[in-house]
Design a protein around this motif. Sequence first.
Motif, PDB file in Angstrom:
ATOM      1  N   ILE A 291       0.692  -1.380   0.062  1.00 44.04           N
ATOM      2  CA  ILE A 291       0.017   0.068  -0.040  1.00 44.04           C
ATOM      3  C   ILE A 291       0.810   1.306   0.095  1.00 44.04           C
ATOM      4  CG2 ILE A 291      -1.598   1.328   1.347  1.00 44.04           C
ATOM      5  CD1 ILE A 291      -2.911  -1.352   2.361  1.00 44.04           C
TER       6      ILE A 291
ATOM      7  N   SER B 234       1.097   3.894  -2.954  1.00 39.48           N
ATOM      8  CA  SER B 234       0.735   5.408  -2.519  1.00 39.48           C
ATOM      9  C   SER B 234       1.760   6.127  -3.153  1.00 39.48           C
ATOM     10  CB  SER B 234       0.597   5.594  -1.013  1.00 39.48           C
ATOM     11  OG  SER B 234      -0.648   4.817  -0.661  1.00 39.48           O
TER      12      SER B 234
ATOM     13  N   SER C 132       1.435   9.125  -5.972  1.00 39.82           N
ATOM     14  CA  SER C 132       1.890  10.536  -5.747  1.00 39.82           C
ATOM     15  C   SER C 132       2.824  10.937  -6.531  1.00 39.82           C
ATOM     16  CB  SER C 132       2.398  10.582  -4.268  1.00 39.82           C
ATOM     17  OG  SER C 132       1.480  10.156  -3.333  1.00 39.82           O
TER      18      SER C 132
ATOM     19  N   CYS D 257      -5.966   2.857  -6.939  1.00 37.57           N
ATOM     20  CA  CYS D 257      -5.436   2.526  -5.354  1.00 37.57           C
ATOM     21  C   CYS D 257      -6.501   1.607  -4.706  1.00 37.57           C
ATOM     22  CB  CYS D 257      -5.371   3.786  -4.630  1.00 37.57           C
ATOM     23  SG  CYS D 257      -3.734   4.591  -5.331  1.00 37.57           S
TER      24      CYS D 257
END
Length: 418
Positions: free
Chosen positions: A18, A22, A26, A165
């Motif tokens: 995760i 992430s 980003s 996501c």
Amino acid sequence: MFRQTHIRLTLLNSLVFIILISILGSIIYFYTEKKLYQDVNRTLLESVNHFQNEQYHQDQGLDDDNGPKFMHRDPRIMTLIWDENNHLLTGQNRESVLFKNNEKSIRPKKLDSLQDVNVQNFSYRYIATKIDVPLLGKVTVQVIRNTNSEKELLNRLLLIMMIGCGIGVICAVGIGYFLAGKALVPIKNAWQKQQEFVSDASHELRTPLAVIQAKTELLFRSPQATIQEKVLDISTISTESRRLSKLVGNLLMLARSDSDQIEMKKQSFRLDELLKEIYQHYEEFVSYQGKTIHLDVQEPVQFLADKERIHQLIVILVDNATKYTNEGGEIRLSCRQSYSSIILRVEDNGIGIPEADIPKIFDRFYQSDKARTSVEGSGLGLSIAKWIIEKHHGKTKIQSSDGKGTTIEIIFPRTQKS
């Protein structure tokens, strides 16, 4: 116990995935944002630099409405003029009319820096600076550009990334669970082997201890008996004590080998001479059992290894060959060398090993079908032999036929790593 560990590993693996997802998301988002606004920033900065560097002459400083005239290099750029009291000068261009009723929202808060503002559901980016204009004095020039298309594209990208996501998190949990299960396989196997080792060791230790205890109790029941009368019981106690001592020694050696507490003291020695010593030791013993042992060494064989461990290895192999060879059988020892290898062979024409049992003979406490032989053992000798072979980077080849004998060939590299 393993279920809780599995859950913890799953959570840990999922968390790692995760975090990676992430970070990647980003990076993609901010990189896209930078690229999208790169052209916007460039045109705004070029425009404000143009205003700052331009010298306004009387003939080009005013338009028909007494406002300053500015030439736009980019048609998407709008210009607003604010007086010293931060009031919007209307009438000087068409852009000012759009923001006349929203002066408070659009009024520049900072000078000489890029800023974002929302006006009536429209997004803008601007930069403002102060300049001197003939007849008007010091005014604030605000260069502004609509960024709705860029904002909408980023919002779509953000939505797609959030959905991605979410799917990624679900996949991360699934992958984390799968990887946790894979990671636990060797741990479970090691745990199972440890449990089996403890169980087998307890069983092997219990047998001689039970015999010693039983025979000792018999001796206590006859305190007046002489040694000669109880010689068989005393002999049994002595035999089982030696067996127990050997078993404990082997267990300690395997435990120390597992934790790498035993170092190999490698030195150069003559392997052929070591074989001769072992041959001479076993020759009379084997002959007494009605068997024969032969030595086949054609040339000197210099070997860099731990002499004590190699001696132990050969003794284990010869001892096994002797145990499983019937009366009248033969055992043959040989060694030779090639350009890159040293080959050690121990052959016998004994009872052999069933094909299904060959892969298991180096397992700890493994013993073939006891109905085929009356030989008793702990099943640790070949495990120790395997450890010695591995420490010398050797490879083992086993050829055996049930009832026809066994040949164990060990190939060592001539150049040994320390």
